[in-house]
Design a protein around this motif. Structure first.
Motif, short mmCIF file in Angstrom:
data_model
loop_
_atom_site.label_atom_id
_atom_site.label_comp_id
_atom_site.label_asym_id
_atom_site.label_seq_id
_atom_site.Cartn_x
_atom_site.Cartn_y
_atom_site.Cartn_z
N SER A 116 8.65 35.48 -60.35
CA SER A 116 9.68 34.69 -60.24
C SER A 116 9.77 33.42 -59.57
O SER A 116 8.99 33.35 -58.80
N GLY A 117 9.97 32.28 -60.26
CA GLY A 117 9.80 31.17 -59.77
C GLY A 117 8.34 30.58 -59.63
O GLY A 117 7.99 29.82 -58.97
N GLY A 118 7.55 31.24 -60.51
CA GLY A 118 6.09 30.68 -60.68
C GLY A 118 5.13 31.35 -59.75
O GLY A 118 3.93 31.22 -59.57
N TYR A 119 5.86 32.46 -59.11
CA TYR A 119 5.11 33.12 -57.96
C TYR A 119 5.00 34.71 -58.27
O TYR A 119 6.16 35.10 -58.83
N SER A 120 4.02 35.39 -57.86
CA SER A 120 4.25 36.94 -57.97
C SER A 120 5.17 37.10 -56.93
O SER A 120 5.07 36.61 -55.73
N ILE A 121 6.11 38.38 -57.24
CA ILE A 121 7.16 38.66 -56.17
C ILE A 121 6.39 39.35 -54.97
O ILE A 121 7.08 39.17 -54.10
N PHE A 122 5.16 39.70 -55.01
CA PHE A 122 4.30 40.39 -53.86
C PHE A 122 3.51 39.40 -53.13
O PHE A 122 3.00 39.65 -52.05
N ASP A 123 3.87 37.97 -53.33
CA ASP A 123 3.05 37.12 -52.59
C ASP A 123 3.73 36.48 -51.52
O ASP A 123 4.90 35.78 -51.66
N PRO A 124 3.29 37.06 -50.17
CA PRO A 124 4.14 36.45 -49.15
C PRO A 124 4.14 35.10 -48.68
O PRO A 124 5.14 34.37 -48.03
N THR A 125 3.25 34.45 -49.41
CA THR A 125 3.13 32.82 -49.09
C THR A 125 4.09 32.31 -49.72
O THR A 125 4.22 30.93 -49.24
N ARG A 126 4.91 32.56 -50.64
CA ARG A 126 5.87 31.98 -51.33
C ARG A 126 6.85 31.51 -50.39
O ARG A 126 7.69 30.78 -50.48
N TRP A 127 6.99 32.39 -49.22
CA TRP A 127 8.22 31.97 -48.11
C TRP A 127 7.88 31.06 -47.23
O TRP A 127 8.80 30.67 -46.62
N ASP A 128 6.65 30.66 -47.23
CA ASP A 128 6.19 29.81 -46.05
C ASP A 128 6.95 28.19 -46.18
O ASP A 128 6.80 27.91 -47.14
N GLY A 129 7.62 28.03 -45.17
CA GLY A 129 8.16 26.86 -45.06
C GLY A 129 9.59 26.65 -45.57
O GLY A 129 10.09 25.33 -45.58
N LEU A 130 10.16 27.55 -46.27
CA LEU A 130 11.37 27.59 -46.79
C LEU A 130 12.33 27.60 -45.79
O LEU A 130 12.45 28.16 -45.08
N SER A 131 13.50 26.47 -46.20
CA SER A 131 14.63 26.60 -45.47
C SER A 131 15.40 27.84 -45.66
O SER A 131 15.06 28.83 -46.79
#
Length: 269
Positions: A116-131
């Protein structure tokens, strides 16, 4: 009656054991029905096996189907072996998946959003720095895609609908109630079931998919429930079946479902 529709085996590259091992484990666990549902090949890639440690190769699919059909005959009278598969949902490649899967006599197809959104749903780094606002948008888009998969008509059951929490437990605390309700309403209107997937208990989140509050909302909207251990080792077949049944009764469910020859089978809780 006990059933488990979500099991994997060695062809996907990240599970242990062969199909017979899972069937024998199902018998030992007291199951009457076991579904074999390994990961579909990546039909949108030119390579035969684009991701060897994630899914089977395209050239393995026919052998997979035949092996399950042969074992279905062999174990008739001992346990009902169903031919299933877990399919990714990529909107731009959905026609490729549908054409390939329509060629085989699957009893059911589990639809799972893994990207979803270009990332694996299991990739925790996708949340880094998000507001916080961006986190809500990320969760909402994931739920939107799951709803879209329900409307596609490709699937009978939707897999692990809050699996984003697997390696990022904080996912469950992100408030996106409108997106959640829209997704569940769409699923109910589409006549697709969701599974209670007990593999979350062995992930970082330590909880089944979906969490209890989502199951309560699913009940509110009339979403049907199925069961899958998502076992990648034979020892987990049927894991927590009785506990899940008890929780569903507590919520208010009186039945759950599985699919055979693409026909809905109702089992009393």
């Amino acid at each position: 009656m006990k059933f488990d529709l979500h099991t994997h085996h060695y062809r996907c590259g990240h599970a242990d054991g062969n199909i017979r091992d899972y069937i024998e484990a199902g018998i030992s666990a007291g199951l009457q029905v076991i579904g074999i549902s390994d990961h579909t090949p990546y039909f949108g890639f030119e390579e035969d096996q684009a991701f060897p440690n994630t899914a089977m190769g395209k050239s393995q699919l026919a052998d997979y189907v035949q092996e399950v059909l042969d074992l279905k005959k062999e174990y008739a009278g001992k346990i009902d072996v169903l031919l299933g598969i877990e399919s990714d949902y990529f909107p731009h490649h959905a026609h490729l998946y549908k054409a390939a899967l329509d060629s085989y006599p699957f009893d059911y197809i589990i639809g799972s959003v893994h990207f979803s959104g270009g990332y694996s749903i299991f990739d925790p780094t996708r949340w880094d720095g998000l507001s916080e606002q961006e986190k809500v948008a990320t969760k909402s888009e994931y739920f939107r895609m799951i709803g879209e998969s329900a409307k596609s008509g490709m699937f009978h059951i939707l897999g692990h609908i809050d699996a984003m929490k697997s390696r990022y437990p904080e996912f469950s605390d992100i408030e996106a109630p409108e997106a959640l309700d829209d997704m569940l309403r769409t699923i109910a209107d589409s006549g697709v079931a969701i599974e209670v997937n007990t593999s979350g208990k062995i992930k970082l989140c330590g909880l089944w998919h979906p969490i209890d509050s989502m199951l309560e909302r699913a009940f509110h909207f009339g979403v049907e429930i199925s069961f899958g251990s998502d076992s990648h080792v034979p020892e987990r077949v049927g894991d927590d079946f009785e506990l899940v049944a008890s929780k569903l009764r507590e919520i208010g469910y009186t039945e759950w479902v599985y699919y055979k020859q693409k026909q809905r089978q109702v089992v009393a809780l």
